[in-house]
Design a protein around this motif. Structure first.
Motif, PDB file in Angstrom:
ATOM      1  N   ALA A 225       0.837  -1.194   0.000  1.00 15.82           N
ATOM      2  CA  ALA A 225       0.000   0.000   0.000  1.00 15.82           C
ATOM      3  C   ALA A 225       0.873   1.245   0.000  1.00 15.82           C
ATOM      4  O   ALA A 225       1.951   1.272   0.591  1.00 15.82           O
ATOM      5  CB  ALA A 225      -0.918   0.004   1.215  1.00 15.82           C
ATOM      6  N   LYS A 226       0.419   2.285  -0.688  1.00 18.90           N
ATOM      7  CA  LYS A 226       1.142   3.550  -0.684  1.00 18.90           C
ATOM      8  C   LYS A 226       0.817   4.277   0.613  1.00 18.90           C
ATOM      9  O   LYS A 226      -0.265   4.829   0.782  1.00 18.90           O
ATOM     10  CB  LYS A 226       0.728   4.388  -1.891  1.00 18.90           C
ATOM     11  N   SER A 227       1.764   4.276   1.531  1.00 16.86           N
ATOM     12  CA  SER A 227       1.510   4.856   2.843  1.00 16.86           C
ATOM     13  C   SER A 227       2.826   5.203   3.504  1.00 16.86           C
ATOM     14  O   SER A 227       3.891   4.684   3.148  1.00 16.86           O
ATOM     15  CB  SER A 227       0.719   3.886   3.720  1.00 16.86           C
ATOM     16  N   LEU A 228       2.741   6.079   4.488  1.00 16.50           N
ATOM     17  CA  LEU A 228       3.919   6.433   5.266  1.00 16.50           C
ATOM     18  C   LEU A 228       4.381   5.261   6.119  1.00 16.50           C
ATOM     19  O   LEU A 228       5.582   5.084   6.342  1.00 16.50           O
ATOM     20  CB  LEU A 228       3.599   7.639   6.144  1.00 16.50           C
ATOM     21  N   GLY A 229       3.444   4.469   6.594  1.00 17.04           N
ATOM     22  CA  GLY A 229       3.818   3.292   7.357  1.00 17.04           C
ATOM     23  C   GLY A 229       4.615   2.307   6.525  1.00 17.04           C
ATOM     24  O   GLY A 229       5.567   1.684   7.013  1.00 17.04           O
ATOM     25  N   GLU A 230       4.263   2.159   5.233  1.00  7.98           N
ATOM     26  CA  GLU A 230       5.011   1.258   4.365  1.00  7.98           C
ATOM     27  C   GLU A 230       6.434   1.770   4.155  1.00  7.98           C
ATOM     28  O   GLU A 230       7.386   0.988   4.119  1.00  7.98           O
ATOM     29  CB  GLU A 230       4.309   1.127   3.020  1.00  7.98           C
ATOM     30  N   LEU A 231       6.608   3.100   4.029  1.00 10.51           N
ATOM     31  CA  LEU A 231       7.946   3.639   3.875  1.00 10.51           C
ATOM     32  C   LEU A 231       8.807   3.364   5.112  1.00 10.51           C
ATOM     33  O   LEU A 231      10.013   3.108   4.994  1.00 10.51           O
ATOM     34  CB  LEU A 231       7.882   5.147   3.614  1.00 10.51           C
ATOM     35  N   LEU A 232       8.202   3.439   6.282  1.00 12.93           N
ATOM     36  CA  LEU A 232       8.952   3.079   7.489  1.00 12.93           C
ATOM     37  C   LEU A 232       9.408   1.624   7.433  1.00 12.93           C
ATOM     38  O   LEU A 232      10.540   1.298   7.812  1.00 12.93           O
ATOM     39  CB  LEU A 232       8.084   3.307   8.729  1.00 12.93           C
ATOM     40  N   GLU A 233       8.529   0.763   6.957  1.00 14.25           N
ATOM     41  CA  GLU A 233       8.873  -0.657   6.858  1.00 14.25           C
ATOM     42  C   GLU A 233       9.938  -0.885   5.794  1.00 14.25           C
ATOM     43  O   GLU A 233      10.853  -1.700   5.984  1.00 14.25           O
ATOM     44  CB  GLU A 233       7.614  -1.464   6.542  1.00 14.25           C
TER      45      GLU A 233
END
Length: 279
Positions: A225-233
């Protein structure tokens, strides 16, 4: 004969709060100090290797790549911001509607306030991340699980704030409303709810902070998913500490901007109600 104490000098001006520009200058100075210490530790003294604690320049490079640059994260940060904002605004609006309705009902009906209100107070003490496993098992590993956590974390403070604000309305206003012919839903919507509006706005601001934190925690578990949480991961999986710090900074800036907007609206209402003095 003992002399009576002199009355206070009412001609002396009241203590004024600092102006906005002065507060802004303090904030800029504090930010410059933090960046200076950060640069001193990373670039000058080199107390930590770059892959453990990157410099401000490395973090800014990741932000630039993610927003408008030409690099490995080109455009991904901007897309992640859009995806996260879409989710949190959707969940927050639903939480405000459902929480406002529940708060009105709890404020008007004692049995509901004694049961649901007590349960919501208990649930509010549970960290939002604790609901993520249940949401995943119930809804699956998808956006509905994240929205459930966001709605739940926003719903609870709104419902409790609306209910509490209605109970704190001065009894004189209730009596005045009934004297003027208001009763039932009319008394609630035309007298009590407007009088409780300043405290309700405080609850809305609290609900935003809860919902925003719940969103990021839930997004950590949504793959693809395009999300800030995914970027952290992604930053964690690739050992890219600069990307992790850049994403954390973006999360803080977005959350702070929305909180500032809600705080400004709350302050405007409080001044209109005579609860604050504009200086």
């Amino acid at each position: 004969m003992t002399a009576l104490p002199s009355p206070p000098d009412l001609t002396q001006p009241e203590r004024r709060t600092p102006s906005r520009w002065r507060v802004l200058s303090w904030q800029i100075l504090g930010l410059a100090l933090i960046l200076g210490v950060w640069w001193l530790v990373t670039d000058l003294l080199k107390l930590y290797p770059p892959y453990v604690f990157p410099s401000p320049r490395a973090v800014w490079t990741e932000i630039a790549y993610g927003l408008w640059g030409t690099g490995p994260q080109d455009g991904k940060l901007l897309a992640a911001i859009g995806g996260s904002l879409r989710r949190v605004l959707t969940g927050y609006l639903i939480a405000v509607l459902l929480g406002g309705l529940a708060g009105l009902l709890m404020g008007a009906w004692l049995p509901l306030r004694a049961t649901l209100g007590a349960y919501l107070t208990g649930l509010q003490s549970i960290p939002s991340i604790a609901f993520v496993p249940f949401a995943i098992l119930f809804f699956g590993l998808n956006e509905r699980a994240v929205l459930f956590v966001v709605i739940l974390e926003g719903f609870i403070p709104v419902a409790l704030a609306v209910s509490g604000a209605l109970l704190n309305v001065p009894p004189a206003l209730r009596v005045a409303g009934r004297t003027l012919g208001a009763s039932g839903p009319g008394l609630m919507l035309r007298v009590l709810l407007p009088a409780a509006l300043p405290n309700v706005l405080t609850g809305l601001r609290t609900a935003w902070s809860f919902a925003w934190r719940a969103l990021v925690g839930g997004e950590l578990l949504i793959a693809g998913a395009k999300s800030l949480g995914e970027l952290l991961e992604v930053g964690r999986n690739t050992a890219n500490v600069a990307l992790v710090l850049a994403t954390i900074l973006i999360i803080g800036v977005i959350g702070g901007l929305f909180d500032a907007l809600l705080r400004r609206a709350e302050g405007r209402v409080r001044r209109d109600y005579g609860l604050e003095v504009q200086t």
